[in-house]
Design a protein around this motif. Structure first.
Motif, PDB file in Angstrom:
ATOM      1  N   ASP A 124      -2.824   5.563  10.235  1.00 18.29           N
ATOM      2  CA  ASP A 124      -1.418   5.928  10.470  1.00 18.29           C
ATOM      3  C   ASP A 124      -0.526   4.915   9.767  1.00 18.29           C
ATOM      4  O   ASP A 124      -0.748   3.705   9.891  1.00 18.29           O
ATOM      5  CB  ASP A 124      -1.102   5.906  11.973  1.00 18.29           C
ATOM      6  N   PHE A 125       0.470   5.411   9.030  1.00 13.77           N
ATOM      7  CA  PHE A 125       1.391   4.505   8.354  1.00 13.77           C
ATOM      8  C   PHE A 125       2.664   4.314   9.166  1.00 13.77           C
ATOM      9  O   PHE A 125       3.216   5.270   9.709  1.00 13.77           O
ATOM     10  CB  PHE A 125       1.782   5.070   6.983  1.00 13.77           C
ATOM     11  N   CYS A 126       3.137   3.071   9.219  1.00 12.05           N
ATOM     12  CA  CYS A 126       4.458   2.794   9.768  1.00 12.05           C
ATOM     13  C   CYS A 126       5.472   3.392   8.797  1.00 12.05           C
ATOM     14  O   CYS A 126       5.115   3.825   7.707  1.00 12.05           O
ATOM     15  CB  CYS A 126       4.671   1.286   9.901  1.00 12.05           C
ATOM     16  N   ASP A 127       6.748   3.380   9.180  1.00 16.63           N
ATOM     17  CA  ASP A 127       7.779   3.966   8.321  1.00 16.63           C
ATOM     18  C   ASP A 127       7.773   3.316   6.935  1.00 16.63           C
ATOM     19  O   ASP A 127       7.508   2.123   6.811  1.00 16.63           O
ATOM     20  CB  ASP A 127       9.162   3.773   8.961  1.00 16.63           C
ATOM     21  N   PRO A 128       8.067   4.124   5.888  1.00 10.44           N
ATOM     22  CA  PRO A 128       8.113   3.568   4.532  1.00 10.44           C
ATOM     23  C   PRO A 128       9.121   2.412   4.451  1.00 10.44           C
ATOM     24  O   PRO A 128      10.183   2.485   5.067  1.00 10.44           O
ATOM     25  CB  PRO A 128       8.577   4.735   3.662  1.00 10.44           C
ATOM     26  N   PHE A 162       5.818   2.508  -0.186  1.00  8.05           N
ATOM     27  CA  PHE A 162       4.872   1.616   0.480  1.00  8.05           C
ATOM     28  C   PHE A 162       5.052   1.714   1.993  1.00  8.05           C
ATOM     29  O   PHE A 162       6.181   1.898   2.488  1.00  8.05           O
ATOM     30  CB  PHE A 162       5.129   0.155   0.099  1.00  8.05           C
ATOM     31  N   GLY A 163       3.940   1.565   2.701  1.00 11.11           N
ATOM     32  CA  GLY A 163       3.983   1.528   4.161  1.00 11.11           C
ATOM     33  C   GLY A 163       2.870   0.617   4.662  1.00 11.11           C
ATOM     34  O   GLY A 163       1.900   0.360   3.945  1.00 11.11           O
ATOM     35  N   PHE A 164       3.005   0.109   5.897  1.00  9.29           N
ATOM     36  CA  PHE A 164       1.946  -0.711   6.500  1.00  9.29           C
ATOM     37  C   PHE A 164       1.072   0.214   7.347  1.00  9.29           C
ATOM     38  O   PHE A 164       1.569   0.811   8.300  1.00  9.29           O
ATOM     39  CB  PHE A 164       2.543  -1.794   7.400  1.00  9.29           C
ATOM     40  N   PRO A 165      -0.215   0.340   7.033  1.00  7.43           N
ATOM     41  CA  PRO A 165      -1.071   1.186   7.860  1.00  7.43           C
ATOM     42  C   PRO A 165      -1.658   0.445   9.058  1.00  7.43           C
ATOM     43  O   PRO A 165      -1.938  -0.747   8.988  1.00  7.43           O
ATOM     44  CB  PRO A 165      -2.189   1.585   6.884  1.00  7.43           C
ATOM     45  N   MET A 218       0.818  -1.208   0.000  1.00  6.36           N
ATOM     46  CA  MET A 218       0.000   0.000   0.000  1.00  6.36           C
ATOM     47  C   MET A 218       0.856   1.265   0.000  1.00  6.36           C
ATOM     48  O   MET A 218       1.725   1.452   0.854  1.00  6.36           O
ATOM     49  CB  MET A 218      -0.956   0.026   1.187  1.00  6.36           C
ATOM     50  N   THR A 219       0.574   2.123  -0.977  1.00  2.00           N
ATOM     51  CA  THR A 219       1.295   3.387  -1.091  1.00  2.00           C
ATOM     52  C   THR A 219       0.838   4.363  -0.006  1.00  2.00           C
ATOM     53  O   THR A 219      -0.363   4.470   0.275  1.00  2.00           O
ATOM     54  CB  THR A 219       1.028   4.002  -2.471  1.00  2.00           C
ATOM     55  N   ILE A 220       1.794   5.041   0.579  1.00  2.69           N
ATOM     56  CA  ILE A 220       1.486   6.082   1.567  1.00  2.69           C
ATOM     57  C   ILE A 220       1.002   7.309   0.797  1.00  2.69           C
ATOM     58  O   ILE A 220       1.751   7.874  -0.005  1.00  2.69           O
ATOM     59  CB  ILE A 220       2.756   6.427   2.382  1.00  2.69           C
ATOM     60  N   THR A 221      -0.241   7.687   0.998  1.00  6.75           N
ATOM     61  CA  THR A 221      -0.771   8.880   0.310  1.00  6.75           C
ATOM     62  C   THR A 221      -1.387   9.823   1.342  1.00  6.75           C
ATOM     63  O   THR A 221      -1.785   9.398   2.433  1.00  6.75           O
ATOM     64  CB  THR A 221      -1.875   8.522  -0.717  1.00  6.75           C
ATOM     65  N   GLU A 222      -1.489  11.089   0.962  1.00  5.37           N
ATOM     66  CA  GLU A 222      -2.095  12.091   1.854  1.00  5.37           C
ATOM     67  C   GLU A 222      -3.534  11.701   2.181  1.00  5.37           C
ATOM     68  O   GLU A 222      -3.968  11.801   3.322  1.00  5.37           O
ATOM     69  CB  GLU A 222      -2.055  13.478   1.194  1.00  5.37           C
ATOM     70  N   ALA A 223      -4.276  11.262   1.172  1.00  3.02           N
ATOM     71  CA  ALA A 223      -5.685  10.908   1.389  1.00  3.02           C
ATOM     72  C   ALA A 223      -5.806   9.766   2.402  1.00  3.02           C
ATOM     73  O   ALA A 223      -6.646   9.813   3.310  1.00  3.02           O
ATOM     74  CB  ALA A 223      -6.330  10.516   0.063  1.00  3.02           C
ATOM     75  N   ARG A 224      -4.972   8.753   2.273  1.00  2.00           N
ATOM     76  CA  ARG A 224      -5.048   7.616   3.204  1.00  2.00           C
ATOM     77  C   ARG A 224      -4.590   8.025   4.601  1.00  2.00           C
ATOM     78  O   ARG A 224      -5.079   7.492   5.596  1.00  2.00           O
ATOM     79  CB  ARG A 224      -4.205   6.454   2.673  1.00  2.00           C
TER      80      ARG A 224
END
Ligand code: ARG
Length: 249
Positions: A104-108, A211-214, A93-99
């Protein structure tokens, strides 16, 4: 419960490993395993496989969790985090502003980007975003590839549940190009030569993504545990080893 297990270990009927496994807390991991080489089902063994899968297994182990996978649609992952039916999503999963508004995303953990798959005969025609204006583009539902396609003027977008369905549509001439993550196109070409026959990947990266794990917003405990493991895995060579296993050199 704990006393019972301890007694079993003392009596020698249970190993220490089995004991800690029995006490390990479940980590409920949501994934959409149709995204090789990040996550897919091995059809022979019916096992979850891929770079992300190895990553989360290792991260869980380092934090004393037992991984429990939940197979769901990509667009169902964030809602499942919000309702608490999963603890973390592991899905390229891509880290995006909308998401980031919702989770909360873990580190890329992986640098990615969108790319193009086209039919061999139109390889010199559709080579970038501009050349796809007004054309038909196949994408996977709810992805950043779909978002990118929407920025192309006059494009007619066909959304599929999986990238494989999008590739098939392209092959059957239902669309002019597929936009999806570059490593996913590359892996498809190499691992499914029959299905990919007549299709070529353009040597272009359309954007820059990570990518990051949310996790659920505010779940700092899990966020910190995952980040600490990610950092340690980068330092001790585990990350490099897994990267090499799935992406080569
Ligand atoms: N990186 C893209 C995104 O975040 C696509 C991810 C699709 N992942 C999957 N497991 N199906 O939107």
């Amino acid at each position: 419960m704990k006393a019972k297990f301890l007694a079993a270990v003392a009596a020698g009927v249970m190993s220490v490993t089995a004991f800690s496994a029995a006490l390990a807390k479940d980590l409920n991991v949501g994934t959409h395993p149709v995204f090789a080489p990040f996550e897919y089902m091995d059809t022979k063994t019916n096992q979850y496989k891929g770079f992300d899968i190895d990553m989360i297994r290792e991260i869980a182990k380092r934090n004393g969790y037992k991984v429990k996978f939940h197979n769901m649609g990509f667009d169902g992952l964030i809602p499942a985090l919000l309702t608490g039916s999963i603890d973390i999503a592991v899905a390229g999963m891509t880290i995006t502003e909308a998401r980031k508004q919702k989770v909360d995303f873990c580190d890329p953990y992986y640098q990615a980007g969108q790319s193009l798959m086209v039919r061999a005969e139109s390889k010199n025609v559709y080579k970038d975003a501009k050349s796809l204006e007004g054309r038909t583009i196949a994408v996977q539902i709810g992805t950043t590839g779909a978002d990118f396609a929407k920025t192309i003027k006059g494009a007619n977008i066909k959304a599929f549940n999986t990238s494989a369905d999008a590739f098939l549509d392209l092959k059957m001439k239902g669309s002019d190009a597929v936009i999806t993550d570059r490593p996913v196109i590359g892996y498809f070409v190499v691992s499914n030569p029959r299905a990919a026959k007549g299709l070529v990947q353009q040597p272009i990266v359309l954007d820059d993504e990570w990518f990051g794990f949310p996790v659920k917003k505010g779940n700092t405990k899990l966020l910190n545990e995952v980040n600490a493991a990610l950092k340690a895995m980068k330092e001790d060579g585990t990350y490099a080893k897994l990267h090499k296993k799935w992406f080569g050199n």
